[in-house]
Design a protein around this motif. Structure first.
Motif, PDB file in Angstrom:
ATOM      1  N   ILE A 316     -11.853   8.169   2.315  1.00  0.00           N
ATOM      2  CA  ILE A 316     -11.197   7.313   1.320  1.00  0.00           C
ATOM      3  C   ILE A 316     -12.098   7.060   0.117  1.00  0.00           C
ATOM      4  CG2 ILE A 316     -10.319   4.969   0.938  1.00  0.00           C
ATOM      5  CD1 ILE A 316      -9.479   4.983   3.915  1.00  0.00           C
ATOM      6  N   LEU A 384      -9.880  -2.048   7.598  1.00  0.00           N
ATOM      7  CA  LEU A 384      -9.207  -0.978   8.331  1.00  0.00           C
ATOM      8  C   LEU A 384      -9.097  -1.421   9.789  1.00  0.00           C
ATOM      9  CD1 LEU A 384     -11.051   2.115   6.805  1.00  0.00           C
ATOM     10  CD2 LEU A 384      -8.974   0.974   5.989  1.00  0.00           C
ATOM     11  N   VAL A 422      -5.328  -2.278   6.031  1.00  0.00           N
ATOM     12  CA  VAL A 422      -4.545  -1.125   6.464  1.00  0.00           C
ATOM     13  C   VAL A 422      -4.613  -1.055   7.990  1.00  0.00           C
ATOM     14  CG1 VAL A 422      -4.202   1.361   6.319  1.00  0.00           C
ATOM     15  CG2 VAL A 422      -5.168   0.131   4.360  1.00  0.00           C
ATOM     16  N   LEU A 424      -4.406   1.072  10.907  1.00  0.00           N
ATOM     17  CA  LEU A 424      -4.444   2.507  11.166  1.00  0.00           C
ATOM     18  C   LEU A 424      -3.678   2.886  12.414  1.00  0.00           C
ATOM     19  CD1 LEU A 424      -8.226   3.223  10.482  1.00  0.00           C
ATOM     20  CD2 LEU A 424      -6.340   3.139   8.844  1.00  0.00           C
ATOM     21  N   TYR A 446      -0.956  -2.771   4.394  1.00  0.00           N
ATOM     22  CA  TYR A 446      -0.300  -1.487   4.634  1.00  0.00           C
ATOM     23  C   TYR A 446      -0.437  -1.126   6.103  1.00  0.00           C
ATOM     24  CZ  TYR A 446      -0.479  -0.844  -0.460  1.00  0.00           C
ATOM     25  OH  TYR A 446      -0.331  -0.986  -1.812  1.00  0.00           O
ATOM     26  N   TRP A 448      -0.006   2.528   8.800  1.00  0.00           N
ATOM     27  CA  TRP A 448       0.359   3.927   9.000  1.00  0.00           C
ATOM     28  C   TRP A 448       1.542   4.006   9.963  1.00  0.00           C
ATOM     29  CZ3 TRP A 448      -4.905   6.879   9.899  1.00  0.00           C
ATOM     30  CH2 TRP A 448      -5.636   6.883   8.694  1.00  0.00           C
ATOM     31  N   PRO A 509      -0.580   8.415   5.682  1.00  0.00           N
ATOM     32  CA  PRO A 509      -2.049   8.363   5.696  1.00  0.00           C
ATOM     33  C   PRO A 509      -2.689   9.149   4.561  1.00  0.00           C
ATOM     34  CG  PRO A 509      -1.220   8.643   7.921  1.00  0.00           C
ATOM     35  CD  PRO A 509      -0.033   8.750   7.017  1.00  0.00           C
ATOM     36  N   THR A 512      -3.468   7.008   1.477  1.00  0.00           N
ATOM     37  CA  THR A 512      -4.223   5.776   1.692  1.00  0.00           C
ATOM     38  C   THR A 512      -5.156   5.469   0.527  1.00  0.00           C
ATOM     39  OG1 THR A 512      -4.151   6.139   4.081  1.00  0.00           O
ATOM     40  CG2 THR A 512      -5.765   4.566   3.268  1.00  0.00           C
TER      41      THR A 512
END
Length: 540
Positions: A316, A384, A422, A424, A446, A448, A509, A512
């Motif tokens: 990222i 994350l 996020v 994951l 967010y 996934w 993903p 991202t």
């Protein structure tokens, strides 16, 4: 005849000469004298002391400053200061600088203040004049709003000066506390640091150590042996690897001073000068809309399969670069500074390859401290999430996981910088809430498509909810499997949280990086006020 005529006369009178007029040294002579003094200071008073320092693999104070600061930028403060103590053999030992070099310079063109203990003079021990120089440079750094770096290599308080030396440490601690959250403070341990002296580094934002040559402890090996009977070396008690991996006192550890000081420079390049500034931005190393297709393969869909979250962060970040903090301590959570589209960002991530990424006492403390630092210096946060919960066990409960876990919760809730999270993969139980969930104030969340947000895993949930049905079934295993699938379908599908507004969007993903950069750009002008108060009362 007068009285004067009756006075006896010298047989031979010598003509009188007027007294010689005192000669004032010329400006050039004074300047030459000053250069001699300064040269004496720079070269060190004892060439053999310099040799001994080098023989230990250690640099001198001015050599270290030369590596830390930009070339020819150092401006020294009070190089001619000397102690005024008398007695105990000190009256004939009054070298200039009094064992500490103080001043300011630049790192990548920005002002940085520094003080460095000179172990060649009194073993770098702190006395009244020595402390006064440090107090002055700390006050200057705070007034100028510039970072302060201490290069520590000292033998503690100067015994010959008694309580005045101890008072000098008190002044340092007070200034460390006053500067906390106002200017970045970095401690670099390049030699011994024992007793009360160790508390100054502990009060600063980051501690760097060098293997074999730097040690920190409150009571040394001799005291430990006398009190407990335990025999241990200095490195075994308070060496770099001990503090990096066991105590968590050291944030960064390196094999040599040159590498260590270069990394200090790199860290400073990512930090603002003070809490009124934003971190310095840089030209992005790659495109902000770069797709991160690799993430589809990095993170397994199966929630129990491990992977290295640092690879996710690198994918990222700009140029794949991350500067990890506390890499050897509490490895089940990763804290790192990265750049996203050229802007410095703090990343907190669960680490599935270390105890499955659970939160425990150490991980909670590590992440909470990092969050507080980023929030103090206007560094936005990205979280994350892939967390199965808090680590169970009597050692955790009795060790105060409730109190320590609350530190992480408090840090997130108190942070006013932009916060984007996020999910994951999995986010279970109270650990989901603590990892900057929407409910505790994340600005944007967010997820996934592989995410699972629930009170607990499907197996555990089915065993609780459908306990009676499973027990009464002709084939409990078949019934359990059916109930697990039913729970997953109803409450753990990827869009359940999004349907209820607990996730702002479910993203590909591969998008991202672009999503994070876009959200952080939108939040760059975020303004958030806390309630009026002197300060909060966090769980310590």
């Amino acid at each position: 005849m007068t009285v004067i005529d009756t006075l006896p006369r010298a047989e031979t009178q010598q003509p009188m000469e007027p007294p010689a007029k005192p000669r004032t040294p010329t400006a050039r002579q004074r300047l030459a004298e000053l250069h001699e003094l300064r040269d004496g200071v720079r070269q060190g008073l004892d060439p053999k002391a310099t040799e001994r320092q080098h023989a230990k693999g250690k640099l001198t104070a001015r050599e270290r400053i030369g590596l830390l600061l930009d070339d020819d930028s150092f401006q020294e403060v009070q190089p001619l200061r000397r102690h005024r103590a008398t007695g105990f053999g000190m009256e004939n030992k009054r070298p200039h600088s009094d064992g500490v070099v103080t001043g300011w310079g630049t790192v990548y063109g920005r002002t940085v203040f520094v003080y460095a203990h000179d172990f060649r003079i009194f073993g770098g021990a702190l006395g009244e004049a020595h402390a006064a120089k440090i107090h002055k440079i700390m006050d200057m750094a705070l007034s100028a709003g510039a970072p302060l770096v201490s290069l520590n290599d000292g033998a503690g308080a100067r015994i010959q000066e008694g309580v005045t030396a101890l008072a000098g440490y008190g002044g340092i601690f007070q200034r460390n506390t006053r500067a906390s959250g106002v200017i970045p403070q970095i401690s670099v341990m390049l030699g011994p640091c024992a007793g009360g002296a160790a508390y100054s580094p502990a009060l600063t934002d980051f501690v760097f150590m060098v293997r074999e040559t730097s040690q920190m402890f409150i009571t040394g090996p001799d005291v430990v042996k006398a009190v407990t009977g335990e025999e241990i070396s200095q490195n075994g008690l308070g060496g770099a690897d001990v503090h990096a991996g066991t105590s968590g006192v050291a944030h960064f550890v390196y094999d040599d001073e040159v590498t260590c000081l270069e990394e200090v420079r790199y860290l400073l390049s990512m930090l603002p000068s003070n809490n009124r500034e934003l971190p310095p931005s840089a030209t992005p190393a790659d495109a902000p809309d770069r797709r991160t297709e690799t993430l589809l393969d990095l993170v397994p869909a199966e929630p129990t399969h491990p992977y290295d979250v640092r690879e996710v962060i690198a994918e990222i970040a700009d140029g794949g670069e991350l500067f990890e903090v506390h890499s050897a301590w509490a490895a089940n959570v990763v804290c790192a500074l990265v750049r996203l589209d050229g802007h410095v960002t703090g990343v907190i991530a669960n680490q599935p390859i270390a105890t499955a990424g659970v939160l425990d006492i150490r991980a909670s403390e590590k992440a909470a401290r990092f969050i507080q630092f980023c929030d103090a210096f206007n560094i936005p946060l990205v979280t994350l999430v892939d967390v199965p919960g808090f680590l169970p066990g009597t050692d955790q409960e009795h060790g105060g996981i409730i109190r320590h876990g609350a530190k992480l919760l408090y840090a997130y809730c108190n942070a006013t910088v932009p916060r984007v999270s996020v999910i994951l993969r999995k986010a279970y139980g109270g650990a989901y809430i603590v990892m900057d969930s929407c409910s505790i104030g994340a600005d944007v969340t967010y997820a996934w498509p592989t995410n699972e947000i629930a009170v607990m895993g499907a197996e555990g949930a089915a065993n609780v909810i459908f306990r009676r049905q499973i027990a009464e079934a002709d084939d409990p295993a078949v019934m359990r499997a059916r109930m697990v699938k039913e729970y997953q379908a109803e409450l753990m599908h990827p869009y359940y949280a999004a349907e209820r507004g607990l996730v702002d969007d479910v993203i590909d993903p591969a998008e991202t990086r672009a999503a994070l950069i876009g959200a952080l750009a939108m939040l760059r002008s975020k303004h958030s006020d806390l309630p009026a108060r002197k300060h909060g009362n966090p769980p310590m």
